[in-house]
Enzyme design. Structure first.
Site, mmCIF file in Angstrom:
data_model
loop_
_atom_site.group_PDB
_atom_site.id
_atom_site.type_symbol
_atom_site.label_atom_id
_atom_site.label_comp_id
_atom_site.label_asym_id
_atom_site.label_seq_id
_atom_site.Cartn_x
_atom_site.Cartn_y
_atom_site.Cartn_z
ATOM 1 N N GLY A 93 30.616 31.030 25.400
ATOM 2 C CA GLY A 93 29.776 29.873 25.437
ATOM 3 C C GLY A 93 29.587 29.068 26.857
ATOM 4 O O GLY A 93 28.610 28.616 27.121
ATOM 5 N N GLU A 108 34.311 23.786 28.284
ATOM 6 C CA GLU A 108 33.933 24.343 27.152
ATOM 7 C C GLU A 108 32.287 24.028 26.949
ATOM 8 O O GLU A 108 31.879 23.119 27.741
ATOM 9 C CB GLU A 108 34.601 23.397 25.845
ATOM 10 C CG GLU A 108 35.982 23.948 25.307
ATOM 11 C CD GLU A 108 35.536 25.257 24.318
ATOM 12 O OE1 GLU A 108 34.464 25.721 24.445
ATOM 13 O OE2 GLU A 108 36.287 25.447 23.569
ATOM 14 N N ASP A 109 31.597 24.754 26.151
ATOM 15 C CA ASP A 109 30.280 24.321 25.938
ATOM 16 C C ASP A 109 29.907 23.271 24.834
ATOM 17 O O ASP A 109 29.196 22.384 25.019
ATOM 18 C CB ASP A 109 29.431 25.758 25.563
ATOM 19 C CG ASP A 109 30.046 26.566 24.399
ATOM 20 O OD1 ASP A 109 31.279 26.124 23.765
ATOM 21 O OD2 ASP A 109 29.335 27.316 23.689
ATOM 22 N N ASP A 149 33.023 20.309 18.629
ATOM 23 C CA ASP A 149 32.661 20.057 17.388
ATOM 24 C C ASP A 149 33.584 19.464 16.410
ATOM 25 O O ASP A 149 33.690 18.350 16.520
ATOM 26 C CB ASP A 149 32.099 21.475 16.911
ATOM 27 C CG ASP A 149 31.203 21.516 15.838
ATOM 28 O OD1 ASP A 149 31.210 20.466 15.063
ATOM 29 O OD2 ASP A 149 30.690 22.517 15.354
ATOM 30 N N LYS A 209 29.812 16.783 19.641
ATOM 31 C CA LYS A 209 29.335 16.451 18.379
ATOM 32 C C LYS A 209 30.223 15.589 17.537
ATOM 33 O O LYS A 209 31.044 15.895 16.984
ATOM 34 C CB LYS A 209 29.131 17.770 17.434
ATOM 35 C CG LYS A 209 27.597 18.451 17.880
ATOM 36 C CD LYS A 209 27.522 19.163 16.585
ATOM 37 C CE LYS A 209 26.244 20.309 16.884
ATOM 38 N NZ LYS A 209 26.260 21.576 15.813
ATOM 39 N N PHE A 221 22.259 22.292 14.721
ATOM 40 C CA PHE A 221 22.257 23.803 15.171
ATOM 41 C C PHE A 221 21.682 23.812 16.654
ATOM 42 O O PHE A 221 20.493 24.571 16.733
ATOM 43 C CB PHE A 221 21.748 24.806 14.112
ATOM 44 C CG PHE A 221 22.767 26.146 14.346
ATOM 45 C CD1 PHE A 221 23.679 26.531 13.557
ATOM 46 C CD2 PHE A 221 22.646 26.772 15.642
ATOM 47 C CE1 PHE A 221 24.434 27.655 13.778
ATOM 48 C CE2 PHE A 221 23.159 27.849 15.818
ATOM 49 C CZ PHE A 221 24.223 28.481 14.667
ATOM 50 N N VAL A 222 22.631 23.957 17.741
ATOM 51 C CA VAL A 222 21.667 24.142 19.062
ATOM 52 C C VAL A 222 22.257 25.491 19.566
ATOM 53 O O VAL A 222 23.323 25.771 19.378
ATOM 54 C CB VAL A 222 22.218 22.911 19.875
ATOM 55 C CG1 VAL A 222 21.576 21.693 19.642
ATOM 56 C CG2 VAL A 222 23.846 22.898 20.124
ATOM 57 N N ASP A 244 25.183 30.108 21.329
ATOM 58 C CA ASP A 244 24.509 31.487 20.886
ATOM 59 C C ASP A 244 24.425 31.295 19.388
ATOM 60 O O ASP A 244 25.087 30.385 18.540
ATOM 61 C CB ASP A 244 25.552 32.476 20.994
ATOM 62 C CG ASP A 244 26.516 32.477 19.962
ATOM 63 O OD1 ASP A 244 27.436 31.341 20.056
ATOM 64 O OD2 ASP A 244 26.729 33.430 19.164
ATOM 65 N N ARG A 272 21.976 32.891 24.466
ATOM 66 C CA ARG A 272 22.596 32.297 25.465
ATOM 67 C C ARG A 272 22.115 32.043 26.907
ATOM 68 O O ARG A 272 22.350 31.306 27.528
ATOM 69 C CB ARG A 272 23.847 33.145 25.665
ATOM 70 C CG ARG A 272 24.905 33.264 24.619
ATOM 71 C CD ARG A 272 26.420 33.894 24.658
ATOM 72 N NE ARG A 272 27.124 34.347 23.971
ATOM 73 C CZ ARG A 272 27.939 33.565 22.983
ATOM 74 N NH1 ARG A 272 28.104 32.331 23.408
ATOM 75 N NH2 ARG A 272 28.679 34.160 22.155
HETATM 76 C C1 PRP Z 1 32.655 27.466 19.943
HETATM 77 C C2 PRP Z 1 32.723 26.527 21.177
HETATM 78 C C3 PRP Z 1 34.034 25.815 21.173
HETATM 79 C C4 PRP Z 1 34.202 25.798 19.760
HETATM 80 C C5 PRP Z 1 34.004 24.429 19.307
HETATM 81 O O1 PRP Z 1 33.188 28.809 20.295
HETATM 82 O O2 PRP Z 1 32.601 27.240 22.336
HETATM 83 O O3 PRP Z 1 34.970 27.002 21.693
HETATM 84 O O4 PRP Z 1 33.316 26.765 19.151
HETATM 85 O O5 PRP Z 1 34.222 24.178 17.812
HETATM 86 P P1 PRP Z 1 35.325 23.283 17.268
HETATM 87 O O6 PRP Z 1 35.378 21.806 18.016
HETATM 88 O O7 PRP Z 1 34.750 22.997 15.599
HETATM 89 O O8 PRP Z 1 36.518 23.986 17.396
HETATM 90 P P2 PRP Z 1 32.504 30.072 19.417
HETATM 91 O O9 PRP Z 1 33.677 30.342 18.490
HETATM 92 O O10 PRP Z 1 31.228 29.698 18.677
HETATM 93 O O11 PRP Z 1 32.581 31.473 20.477
HETATM 94 P P3 PRP Z 1 31.595 31.419 21.585
HETATM 95 O O12 PRP Z 1 32.115 30.434 22.976
HETATM 96 O O13 PRP Z 1 31.872 32.816 22.076
HETATM 97 O O14 PRP Z 1 30.039 31.180 21.388
#
Ligand code: PRP
Length: 188
Positions: free
Chosen positions: A53, A108-109, A112, A140, A161-162, A168, A174
């Protein structure tokens, strides 16, 4: 209108952060980060992207850093694909170089629940970097399960949900150049 554009029109409820806002904020973050490390007079900042991400945000951000930067990537398995509460992640692809005694900035993207961030800090912190900071495009805060914050945050967003700009839904969206809210019908 192309089929893809039509698909976006039908599935994106709202543009939460448009391209201009993203570019402006990325610029501000790059200035803030550059200034912080310039005062330390470092000879290398290792910027680590958490796949997948973060790649679009990271590529825009690093091009604006006025610092000696090297890059590396880390892929982890998300706990969300297993049990939500275990809060442990597994390394799927490790970084290529040692970070011991180096200044490290993880990109990080989104933060959460914060569980991924917690695991990343544990994993990378154990390798004794000289410093370890986190920069996330999105935050968030209402979803947080652990008391952790990133050092640099692009935008705090509501619990929607963004997708887009790296984020993604089932691997898609993406490459969308803005952050959009996906209609619930699209993922329910
Ligand atoms: C997403 C995002 C963080 C994580 C955040 O990864 O990139 O790594 O979730 O969530 P949290 O704070 O609840 O732990 P994802 O598993 O969707 O993988 P991606 O980056 O390949 O989309």
């Amino acid at each position: 209108m192309s089929a893809w554009q039509k698909h976006l029109d039908e599935n994106i409820e709202e543009i939460l952060i448009d391209e201009q806002m993203l570019a402006k904020r990325v610029n501000e973050l790059a200035k803030e980060i550059s200034a912080a490390y310039q005062t330390l007079d470092i000879d290398e900042l290792v910027v680590i992207g958490v796949l997948r991400g973060s790649v679009i945000f990271m590529s825009d951000l690093i091009r604006r850093l006025i610092l000696p930067v090297t890059i590396d990537f880390l892929a982890i398995s998300s706990y969300t694909k297993g049990t939500r509460t275990s809060g442990t992640v597994r390394i799927l692809k490790d970084i290529a170089e040692s970070i011991t005694d180096k200044h490290v900035l993880v990109i990080e993207d989104i933060v959460d629940t914060g569980l991924t961030l917690q695991c990343l800090l544990d994993l990378l912190g154990a390798r004794r970097p000289k410093s370890l900071k986190i920069c996330t495009l999105l935050d968030k805060p209402t979803r947080r399960l652990v008391d952790l914050e990133a050092d640099y945050v692009g935008f705090q967003i509501p619990d929607k949900f963004v997708v887009g700009y790296g984020l993604d839904y089932e691997g898609h969206y993406r490459q969308v150049p803005y952050i959009g809210v996906l209609k619930p019908e699209a993922y329910q």
